[in-house]
Design an enzyme around this catalytic site. Sequence first.
Site, PDB file in Angstrom:
ATOM      1  N   ALA A   1     103.713 -16.479  15.249  1.00 25.97           N
ATOM      2  CA  ALA A   1     103.519 -15.416  16.232  1.00 25.97           C
ATOM      3  C   ALA A   1     102.847 -16.028  17.453  1.00 25.97           C
ATOM      4  O   ALA A   1     102.051 -16.963  17.333  1.00 25.97           O
ATOM      5  CB  ALA A   1     102.652 -14.317  15.640  1.00 25.97           C
ATOM      6  N   THR A   2     103.165 -15.512  18.633  1.00 27.96           N
ATOM      7  CA  THR A   2     102.568 -16.006  19.871  1.00 27.96           C
ATOM      8  C   THR A   2     101.777 -14.882  20.518  1.00 27.96           C
ATOM      9  O   THR A   2     102.340 -13.847  20.888  1.00 27.96           O
ATOM     10  CB  THR A   2     103.645 -16.519  20.839  1.00 27.96           C
ATOM     11  OG1 THR A   2     104.359 -17.590  20.212  1.00 27.96           O
ATOM     12  CG2 THR A   2     103.015 -17.022  22.128  1.00 27.96           C
TER      13      THR A   2
ATOM     14  N   LYS B   1      96.631 -18.088  22.658  1.00 28.51           N
ATOM     15  CA  LYS B   1      96.348 -18.751  23.913  1.00 28.51           C
ATOM     16  C   LYS B   1      94.843 -18.677  24.194  1.00 28.51           C
ATOM     17  O   LYS B   1      94.256 -17.588  24.191  1.00 28.51           O
ATOM     18  CB  LYS B   1      97.120 -18.084  25.048  1.00 28.51           C
ATOM     19  CG  LYS B   1      98.618 -18.333  24.995  1.00 28.51           C
ATOM     20  CD  LYS B   1      98.962 -19.786  25.272  1.00 28.51           C
ATOM     21  CE  LYS B   1     100.450 -20.021  25.361  1.00 28.51           C
ATOM     22  NZ  LYS B   1     100.778 -21.431  25.701  1.00 28.51           N
TER      23      LYS B   1
ATOM     24  N   ASP C   1      96.012 -22.761  21.557  1.00 25.50           N
ATOM     25  CA  ASP C   1      96.672 -23.541  22.599  1.00 25.50           C
ATOM     26  C   ASP C   1      95.922 -23.324  23.905  1.00 25.50           C
ATOM     27  O   ASP C   1      95.922 -22.226  24.460  1.00 25.50           O
ATOM     28  CB  ASP C   1      98.129 -23.090  22.742  1.00 25.50           C
ATOM     29  CG  ASP C   1      98.872 -23.861  23.817  1.00 25.50           C
ATOM     30  OD1 ASP C   1      98.321 -24.845  24.360  1.00 25.50           O
ATOM     31  OD2 ASP C   1     100.024 -23.483  24.122  1.00 25.50           O
TER      32      ASP C   1
ATOM     33  N   GLU D   1      96.513 -27.114  20.036  1.00 23.74           N
ATOM     34  CA  GLU D   1      97.521 -27.688  20.918  1.00 23.74           C
ATOM     35  C   GLU D   1      96.912 -28.026  22.274  1.00 23.74           C
ATOM     36  O   GLU D   1      96.274 -27.182  22.902  1.00 23.74           O
ATOM     37  CB  GLU D   1      98.682 -26.701  21.130  1.00 23.74           C
ATOM     38  CG  GLU D   1      99.591 -26.536  19.936  1.00 23.74           C
ATOM     39  CD  GLU D   1     100.793 -25.655  20.273  1.00 23.74           C
ATOM     40  OE1 GLU D   1     101.093 -25.453  21.478  1.00 23.74           O
ATOM     41  OE2 GLU D   1     101.438 -25.155  19.336  1.00 23.74           O
TER      42      GLU D   1
ATOM     43  N   LYS E   1     109.238 -29.102  23.440  1.00 17.51           N
ATOM     44  CA  LYS E   1     110.050 -28.096  24.114  1.00 17.51           C
ATOM     45  C   LYS E   1     111.281 -28.806  24.669  1.00 17.51           C
ATOM     46  O   LYS E   1     111.151 -29.841  25.352  1.00 17.51           O
ATOM     47  CB  LYS E   1     109.266 -27.440  25.251  1.00 17.51           C
ATOM     48  CG  LYS E   1     108.040 -26.646  24.806  1.00 17.51           C
ATOM     49  CD  LYS E   1     107.294 -26.137  26.036  1.00 17.51           C
ATOM     50  CE  LYS E   1     106.163 -25.170  25.643  1.00 17.51           C
ATOM     51  NZ  LYS E   1     105.075 -25.873  24.932  1.00 17.51           N
TER      52      LYS E   1
END
Length: 359
Positions: free
Chosen positions: A135-136, A163, A189, A215, A262
Site C-alpha cells: 500500500a502507498t 511517505k 520513504d 527507502e 522504476k
Amino acid sequence: MRLEALEAIPYSLPFREPYVTSRGELTERRLILLRIRADGIEGLGETAALSLRGGPDLEEIARQLTELCRPALEEGPIDPDRLWSALARCRNRGISAEALAAIDIALHDLAAKAIEVPVWRLLGAERAEPVPCNATLPAANPTRLRTLANGWAAEGFETFKLKVGLPGDVTQVATIREALGPGVRIRVDANAAWTVEEASDRLRAMSRHTIEIAEQPVGGLDAMALLRSRTRIPLAADESVASPRDARQAVELGACELATVKLAKVGGVAAALEIARVLPVYLSSALEGPVAITAAAHVAQAIARGLPSDLAHGLATERLFSATIGSGAKLRRGRLELADSPGLGVEIDDEALAGRRLN
C-alpha cells in the site's frame, strides 16, 4: 519487422486526493502513452516525466520519442531476438532514460506479440506468479492516515509504505502501527529529504514501531553508506541507483541492502534486469498508468529468484487514481495477476484515452 508508425500521446490521470510527499503535492499525473506499429502489430509503452528529480519534462520526452527514436528505429529492422540492437540505436541518439523506458516497454510488447508469448516468458520466467504489492500512503494527518490505511488493509494489503520527511512523520508511523497492529510490515520513504544526522535520529525513533525498509532516507550513495553504519533498519536506494553502474557502486560502498527500480527512472525493462543482476531489487512505479505498471509486473517475474516470496513491490499505485485509460494486470487482494495472453496483456480504452489526452 519494420517500423510502420510511432505515436507519443501525452495524457493525465487524476489522483483521488492530493498525493503529498517531501517533494511536494500532486493532483494529477502527466504521462506519455507510446504506440508503435511494425508488420501490423502494435506495441505499447508508457513513461512519466521525473522533472522533480531533474529529468526532462513531458514535452521534451515526447519530442525525443518522435524526433529521435522514430528515425533511429527506421534505420533498421526490429528483430524480436535482438531488441538490444533497436534499443541501442535509440540510446545512441542521446535520449533520456524516461524516453528509453517507453521505447523499451513497447518493443518488448511488440516482440512478445510477434512470437505469441507473454512478456514474462520472453524475459525467461517459467510462470507468472501473483506479485505482492505494498500500500502507498501519502503524508497526511493521523485521522486521515488511519482511514486510508484501513481502506488498503481491507483489500488485503500486508505491507504499507509511508511517505516521510515532513514534520510529524514519526507520529504518522506510530499511527499506522497502532491502527494495523504488529502483523503488517511498514516501510518508509523519505525521498532523500534528510541529512545523515536527521535520518539517524528519525529512523531511531521510528524503529520502535518496527520498520521493514527505509527507502532513500538521504541523498547520494556515500551518505547512504554512512547512514547504514548507524542504523539497523535495512536501506533501499531509489534516486541513488538509476543505472547498472550506480548499482555496482552501491555494492562497492556497501550503501544499501537492496534497491527499488522504476522503469521510467532506469530506462526500461532491459536496464531493470541488468541492475537486478548486480543488486537485489524490488519494482516500484513512477505513478504511471496500466502499461508501465503491467510491464513492471512482468519484470517482477524475471527477478523473483533469490528474493523473499512475500517481498512487496510498489506497483499498486493505479489505485490512487480516479480514472484510467485501459486495463492490464489485475489487482486482487494486494497482488497483481498477469494474463497468459501475448505481449503485456494490456488493452487501451481509446475513448477514455481521448478524454484524458493533453493535446
